[in-house]
Design an enzyme around this catalytic site. Structure first.
Site, PDB file in Angstrom:
ATOM      1  N   LYS A 115       0.830  -1.073  -0.097  1.00 58.22           N
ATOM      2  CA  LYS A 115       0.000   0.046   0.119  1.00 58.22           C
ATOM      3  C   LYS A 115       0.795   1.246   0.075  1.00 58.22           C
ATOM      4  O   LYS A 115       0.644   2.254  -0.494  1.00 58.22           O
ATOM      5  CB  LYS A 115      -1.002   0.117   1.231  1.00 58.22           C
ATOM      6  CG  LYS A 115      -2.124  -1.049   1.114  1.00 58.22           C
ATOM      7  CD  LYS A 115      -3.074  -1.092   1.994  1.00 58.22           C
ATOM      8  CE  LYS A 115      -4.303  -2.143   1.767  1.00 58.22           C
ATOM      9  NZ  LYS A 115      -4.629  -2.333   3.159  1.00 58.22           N
ATOM     10  N   LYS A 197      -7.090 -13.130 -10.352  1.00 59.21           N
ATOM     11  CA  LYS A 197      -8.546 -13.354 -10.034  1.00 59.21           C
ATOM     12  C   LYS A 197      -9.368 -12.265  -9.907  1.00 59.21           C
ATOM     13  O   LYS A 197      -8.923 -11.350 -10.186  1.00 59.21           O
ATOM     14  CB  LYS A 197      -8.565 -14.271  -8.612  1.00 59.21           C
ATOM     15  CG  LYS A 197      -7.886 -13.279  -7.434  1.00 59.21           C
ATOM     16  CD  LYS A 197      -8.123 -13.733  -6.201  1.00 59.21           C
ATOM     17  CE  LYS A 197      -7.507 -13.047  -5.093  1.00 59.21           C
ATOM     18  NZ  LYS A 197      -7.877 -13.290  -3.665  1.00 59.21           N
ATOM     19  N   LYS A 200     -11.717  -6.336  -6.573  1.00 57.87           N
ATOM     20  CA  LYS A 200     -12.585  -5.140  -6.686  1.00 57.87           C
ATOM     21  C   LYS A 200     -12.293  -3.988  -7.468  1.00 57.87           C
ATOM     22  O   LYS A 200     -13.078  -3.371  -7.919  1.00 57.87           O
ATOM     23  CB  LYS A 200     -12.807  -4.710  -5.102  1.00 57.87           C
ATOM     24  CG  LYS A 200     -13.918  -5.194  -4.275  1.00 57.87           C
ATOM     25  CD  LYS A 200     -14.037  -4.706  -3.020  1.00 57.87           C
ATOM     26  CE  LYS A 200     -14.368  -5.642  -1.814  1.00 57.87           C
ATOM     27  NZ  LYS A 200     -13.949  -5.101  -0.598  1.00 57.87           N
TER      28      LYS A 200
END
Ligand code: TRP
Length: 334
Positions: A115, A197, A200
């Protein structure tokens, strides 16, 4: 069915639309778990503040995620459904656990390192202590099982570390929470572009959201990567074709899958037809969930009552834990 005594807990950040991966990887299992365990499911709005400080859409996202949870079959009479910020006991525990979490170990966390690379302009202390807040979510209910994906296993390991550290220093309060899911392997829903995969935020076109309308679902499926088909009988399928078959296993009739398997092996497969079949089966699967969630979302009063009652039930258990914590720490002076 009478429930086992164990406590199951899981949370989801309200940072984006729920997608098919959330449904098959998590939600569908929660619906089963609520029958067998004492389950706590919550919306981790405080966690989302570590990366999404803009709160304008937070309320909408919380209500939307809750609607999809309910539409997927979570029943507020069978599980405790609440919003993280409605449970102040979590943040009190977070403060105590912060004193037991070392800067060095927090800096080594994979998600932290990822992050800060993505957002070098917002390396805040909340981001660094993200795993401590997550540990608080779990330990506040003295949870035994935490259904999470692979990407959260390190956080769970840290939760065990913090819990054990607390137990050693102040006395036994917390059980060791374990990762838990039905089935040997966690179900991964592949991305439609053949890479990784569903997620979001990455590549919106490769991900099917539970809120997608029928035409958008069809469009996305029809865009999935294929090629001109096998040239040798019984050849091995390329990854992106395996993905399409894997998606069919989630929503299509076994007889349809068998037919296309046979066509593939005989080199007579028409990928256009395969995708059309998948698209229709996907629409049939998702549209009732989407429509149900829409109806639930419209009744805001009912939704807010569900979350309020959930928070009250969660607080009962959380307050018990906090009394044990304060007692163990000797923070009860009078
Ligand atoms: N960190 C989790 C995620 O990003 C969300 C989460 C927050 C969570 N608190 C939790 C998951 C407690 C399980 C248990 O998906």
């Amino acid at each position: 069915m009478s429930k086992k005594g164990e406590i199951v807990l899981s949370g989801v950040r309200p940072t984006g639309q729920l997608h098919l991966g959330n449904y098959f990887g998590a939600l569908r299992n929660y619906v089963k778990m609520q029958e067998e365990y004492n389950c706590y499911f919550f919306i981790a709005d405080l966690h989302s503040l570590t990366t999404h400080p803009d709160t304008r859409e937070l309320r909408e996202h919380i209500l939307s995620v809750t609607s999809y949870y309910l539409a997927s079959g979570l029943d507020p009479d069978k599980c405790v459904l609440y919003c993280q910020s409605d449970l102040p006991q979590t943040t009190e525990l977070y403060l105590y656990l912060n004193m037991l979490a070392y800067k060095g170990e927090l800096e080594k966390t994979t998600t932290f390192k990822d992050k800060i690379k993505q957002h070098p302009e917002n390396v805040n202390a909340g981001l660094l202590t993200y795993p401590v807040l997550m540990a608080s979510d779990i330990l506040i209910h003295r949870a035994h099982y935490v259904p999470v994906g692979k990407d959260q296993e390190q956080h769970l390991e840290m939760t065990r570390t913090f819990g054990n550290r607390f137990n050693h220093r102040y006395g036994e309060v917390f059980p060791e929470p374990k990762a838990f899911n039905y089935g040997a392997q966690l179900l991964k829903v592949p991305s439609l572009d053949g890479a990784g995969k569903m997620s979001k935020s990455e590549n919106q076109y490769a991900t099917i959201y539970l809120s997608d309308d029928d035409d958008l679902i069809r469009k996305k499926v029809m865009k999935a990567k294929t090629d001109s088909g096998p040239t040798e009988p019984n050849s091995e399928k390329p990854d992106y074709i395996v993905n399409i078959f894997d998606m069919m296993k989630l929503v299509s009739d076994p007889s349809a899958i068998e037919k296309y398997e046979a066509d593939f092996n005989a080199c007579t497969i028409r990928y256009g037809d395969l995708k059309k079949q998948l698209a229709e089966d996907m629409v049939r699967f998702i549209s009732p969930i989407r429509e149900k969630a829409k109806a639930i979302r419209e009744d805001e009063r009912a939704l807010s009552i569900i979350l309020k009652v959930g928070a009250q039930k969660a607080a009962e258990n959380a307050e018990k834990t906090m009394q044990m914590v304060r007692q163990a720490m000797g923070l009860k002076y009078f």
